[in-house]
Design a protein around this motif. Sequence first.
Motif, mmCIF file in Angstrom:
data_model
loop_
_atom_site.group_PDB
_atom_site.id
_atom_site.type_symbol
_atom_site.label_atom_id
_atom_site.label_comp_id
_atom_site.label_asym_id
_atom_site.label_seq_id
_atom_site.Cartn_x
_atom_site.Cartn_y
_atom_site.Cartn_z
ATOM 1 N N TYR A 526 26.629 -29.189 -14.268
ATOM 2 C CA TYR A 526 27.128 -28.490 -15.567
ATOM 3 C C TYR A 526 25.426 -28.113 -16.158
ATOM 4 C CZ TYR A 526 28.920 -27.112 -20.116
ATOM 5 O OH TYR A 526 29.484 -26.544 -21.311
ATOM 6 N N PRO A 527 25.228 -26.626 -16.346
ATOM 7 C CA PRO A 527 23.877 -26.389 -16.817
ATOM 8 C C PRO A 527 23.982 -26.323 -18.089
ATOM 9 C CG PRO A 527 25.217 -24.362 -16.015
ATOM 10 C CD PRO A 527 25.951 -25.620 -15.471
ATOM 11 N N LEU A 528 22.921 -26.931 -18.836
ATOM 12 C CA LEU A 528 22.796 -27.133 -20.401
ATOM 13 C C LEU A 528 21.910 -25.731 -20.566
ATOM 14 C CD1 LEU A 528 21.913 -30.877 -20.700
ATOM 15 C CD2 LEU A 528 24.067 -29.703 -21.441
ATOM 16 N N ASP A 529 22.209 -25.371 -21.940
ATOM 17 C CA ASP A 529 21.741 -24.211 -22.681
ATOM 18 C C ASP A 529 20.571 -24.927 -23.476
ATOM 19 O OD1 ASP A 529 20.686 -22.027 -23.903
ATOM 20 O OD2 ASP A 529 22.849 -21.352 -24.669
ATOM 21 N N GLU A 530 19.119 -24.612 -22.878
ATOM 22 C CA GLU A 530 18.208 -25.383 -23.522
ATOM 23 C C GLU A 530 17.338 -24.129 -24.335
ATOM 24 O OE1 GLU A 530 16.074 -27.012 -20.221
ATOM 25 O OE2 GLU A 530 16.929 -29.007 -20.673
ATOM 26 N N GLN A 531 17.841 -23.088 -24.474
ATOM 27 C CA GLN A 531 17.054 -21.912 -25.390
ATOM 28 C C GLN A 531 16.884 -22.508 -26.906
ATOM 29 O OE1 GLN A 531 19.180 -18.221 -24.758
ATOM 30 N NE2 GLN A 531 19.055 -18.190 -22.580
ATOM 31 N N LEU A 532 17.962 -23.159 -27.357
ATOM 32 C CA LEU A 532 17.771 -23.629 -28.751
ATOM 33 C C LEU A 532 17.140 -24.886 -28.904
ATOM 34 C CD1 LEU A 532 21.255 -22.655 -29.976
ATOM 35 C CD2 LEU A 532 19.079 -21.180 -30.270
ATOM 36 N N THR A 533 16.740 -25.262 -30.139
ATOM 37 C CA THR A 533 15.962 -26.572 -30.307
ATOM 38 C C THR A 533 17.081 -27.585 -29.997
ATOM 39 O OG1 THR A 533 14.619 -25.563 -32.027
ATOM 40 C CG2 THR A 533 14.757 -27.987 -31.952
ATOM 41 N N ASN A 534 18.219 -27.355 -30.736
ATOM 42 C CA ASN A 534 19.347 -28.375 -30.492
ATOM 43 C C ASN A 534 20.163 -28.002 -29.465
ATOM 44 O OD1 ASN A 534 18.101 -30.050 -32.649
ATOM 45 N ND2 ASN A 534 19.687 -29.437 -34.024
ATOM 46 N N ILE A 535 20.731 -28.897 -28.488
ATOM 47 C CA ILE A 535 21.720 -28.457 -27.478
ATOM 48 C C ILE A 535 22.961 -28.950 -27.876
ATOM 49 C CG2 ILE A 535 22.247 -28.681 -25.021
ATOM 50 C CD1 ILE A 535 19.032 -29.217 -24.527
ATOM 51 N N TYR A 536 23.977 -27.889 -27.956
ATOM 52 C CA TYR A 536 25.354 -28.454 -28.260
ATOM 53 C C TYR A 536 26.088 -28.333 -26.882
ATOM 54 C CZ TYR A 536 23.916 -27.924 -33.106
ATOM 55 O OH TYR A 536 23.191 -27.981 -34.198
ATOM 56 N N PHE A 537 26.829 -29.602 -26.683
ATOM 57 C CA PHE A 537 27.508 -29.797 -25.474
ATOM 58 C C PHE A 537 29.179 -30.155 -25.815
ATOM 59 C CE2 PHE A 537 28.731 -33.056 -22.284
ATOM 60 C CZ PHE A 537 29.060 -32.081 -21.411
ATOM 61 N N ASP A 538 29.899 -29.511 -25.166
ATOM 62 C CA ASP A 538 31.419 -29.775 -25.014
ATOM 63 C C ASP A 538 31.615 -30.793 -24.298
ATOM 64 O OD1 ASP A 538 33.994 -30.238 -25.593
ATOM 65 O OD2 ASP A 538 34.633 -28.022 -25.350
ATOM 66 N N PRO A 539 31.859 -32.236 -24.846
ATOM 67 C CA PRO A 539 32.271 -33.536 -23.608
ATOM 68 C C PRO A 539 33.859 -33.373 -23.040
ATOM 69 C CG PRO A 539 32.469 -34.061 -25.871
ATOM 70 C CD PRO A 539 31.862 -32.521 -26.284
ATOM 71 N N PHE A 540 34.446 -32.228 -23.746
ATOM 72 C CA PHE A 540 35.890 -32.279 -23.113
ATOM 73 C C PHE A 540 35.970 -30.972 -21.967
ATOM 74 C CE2 PHE A 540 36.670 -34.844 -26.737
ATOM 75 C CZ PHE A 540 37.472 -35.694 -26.047
ATOM 76 N N LEU A 541 35.335 -31.358 -21.037
ATOM 77 C CA LEU A 541 35.123 -30.277 -19.689
ATOM 78 C C LEU A 541 36.771 -30.150 -19.276
ATOM 79 C CD1 LEU A 541 32.157 -32.014 -17.341
ATOM 80 C CD2 LEU A 541 32.268 -30.300 -19.479
ATOM 81 N N PHE A 542 37.721 -31.002 -19.600
ATOM 82 C CA PHE A 542 38.996 -30.867 -19.347
ATOM 83 C C PHE A 542 39.915 -30.996 -20.453
ATOM 84 C CE2 PHE A 542 36.727 -32.247 -15.662
ATOM 85 C CZ PHE A 542 36.921 -31.346 -14.732
ATOM 86 N N LYS A 543 40.821 -30.344 -20.801
ATOM 87 C CA LYS A 543 41.668 -30.552 -22.112
ATOM 88 C C LYS A 543 43.164 -30.796 -21.675
ATOM 89 C CE LYS A 543 38.363 -28.085 -25.009
ATOM 90 N NZ LYS A 543 37.120 -27.872 -24.132
ATOM 91 N N PHE A 544 43.719 -31.896 -22.260
ATOM 92 C CA PHE A 544 45.054 -32.125 -22.246
ATOM 93 C C PHE A 544 45.907 -30.943 -22.981
ATOM 94 C CE2 PHE A 544 43.275 -36.435 -22.076
ATOM 95 C CZ PHE A 544 43.225 -36.559 -20.598
ATOM 96 N N PHE A 545 45.504 -30.818 -24.197
ATOM 97 C CA PHE A 545 46.155 -29.787 -24.945
ATOM 98 C C PHE A 545 45.238 -28.742 -25.780
ATOM 99 C CE2 PHE A 545 48.494 -33.812 -25.046
ATOM 100 C CZ PHE A 545 49.796 -33.517 -24.434
#
Length: 652
Positions: A526-545
């Motif tokens: 999973y590539p991270l977006d490092e263009q911004l100072t802070n990196i925001y990552f959704d930990p729910f790669l798979f969602k139940f609902f």
Amino acid sequence: MKYNLLISLIFLFSLIASAQSSFNSETLLVTKQDLSTNVFAADSTANAVVLYESGNSYVSNRDFMLYTEIKKKIKILNNDGFDKATVKEYLYRNSNKKENIQDIHAITYNLEGDNITKVKLDKKAIYEEKYDDKYTLVKFTFPNVRAGSVITYSYTLVSPFFFKYKGWYFQEDIPKLYSEYNTSIPGNWEYNIKLVGHLALDHKEEHIQNECLDGGSGAYADCVDTKYVMKNIPAFIEEDYMTTKSNYLSRIDYELKTLRMFNGEVENYTKTWKVVDNELRTDNDLGRQLSKSAITKGLLDNSIEKESNPLIKAKKIYQYVQEHYAWNKEYSLFKDVSVKDLIKEKTGSVSEINILLHNLLKQSDLEVYPILLSTRNNGFPTKIYPVISDFNYLIVQINIDGEKYLLDATEDYLSFGEIPFRCLNQEGRLLDFKNGSYWIALTPEKTSSVMYQIKLKAENGTLKGMVHHSNKGYHAHSYKNSYYSNPENYLIKLRNSHEAFEISNYKVDSESKTSFDFTESYAIEYPLDEQLTNIYFDPFLFKFFDTNPFKLQNRTYPIDFGYKDSFLYSIQIDLGKDYQAINLPKSKHYTLPNNKGRLLFNTSQSKNTISLVLKIDFLENLYAPEYYPYLKEFMSITTNIQTKSLVSLKKR
């Protein structure tokens, strides 16, 4: 200022209430107010509303036929309500007799300036066609319908079938202001009368009409005349996690119990289970097929015949039927059932396949019983008295060493002891021809579950690691069916549905397509977006609902999952030397009343490893309507956690 606002709101609400009450809900007569009023304050989502409807059923002295006179007036509120301008009626027939429809009158009313215009239905626009082997469809569509129109219609149904006394639906998918049903039932016709649904009658009255029916030769019958009224009936809105709506629509049903002829003869239509059990035992399409053992001899090989362990033997017999006979998608419970034809053709109906399974198990001296049930889409079977036509499906139960297993061999991905989801309709009738039939629960004892366990490590702008995904019970069915039918296509779909990361080293860890679980594992990047100072990552790669399935303001029918449910999502991320966590989502806990369900969401950090765990448990398969607001909040919290829980990182 506040005072003026309050006065304005009161005035607005009074206008809305006045507009709604200005509808004429007492007769079929269309008034100017019916046409000029285009809001329905009680339900702003309604596309149309029934202003008035009435039915009147009686037996005619003229021809001893059952007549039902129907009248209805509907307001079309917007373009989405145009479907109500098509009326359909299904007429029953058999080889000798048939129902018919008479005196169809339909009119469309509109307001043109200050004048009411009306267009009558052309008789040539009434269509009649064969619907199936039992019903003829009669339908017509109103002319010149537009938003704001009022349509009225009336017709008379004539039926020679007294066992089909006309039932009445007070509730449908649009609201109603007034619904009235009048019945006149001769005393020599005795019916079981059942009020279905949660809505109460606003009015009911009964009286005896003396000598209403002339039987000839001085014989007469008195009638019980009844009037049923409901007012301000809300629309029935279907939502996820329910069985068929016919289980819950407010209505009156009739089942003929006894017919007493004027010559003194009595014919009983509703029987006891003891009588019905005996009839089923000798029925050509059921009882006799269940007793045919000669044609099954020699089907099983010696390894199965010689197996001494009863459970292993039962599993082998079950597997044999699963692998050698294909379901043709027909149920055919009481019609054209032939185990002999199944053995010859290798394909057959539900009844034929499961009767063969029953006979092979019985032939092997195992304790086995057939079970009649009604599928979820077919409605609940009547329990207070036998109505065999309510049933449309057959499975079997085998008892081994004190354990009971429900079996259905129609699907090749079912594990031993499972039945298809379509069969989870609360209760079925077990047929014990020696000791008498009885009701049994169709609720699975095992909990079905979904689990994701993910371990990742941050390296050079990428999260790398493994995903372990397990589905058990009913959650495994679609996965097993999809994967084992076409593994390559399954993997393509898996990759296409998760384009945010790369999938490799895919492996299925389950034993076979009849395993209780479907477990898979694979590596991801999973590539991270490092263009911004802070990196925001959704930990729910798979969602139940993704969304809350519960959207109604109120729900008056149960929430029926069919089985107990459990979900677990666990992710661990080693941030390594390159990253550190700035912010983690907050932990949350939620419990349903009476501990009927729970949600646990925990987030934590140890050194430079972050962990998130979401655990969801539905501890009941069926929830009463009172739980709806709590389940709605439960699911709202669940979806918010999965869609709005971002982890913020930064590079060291």
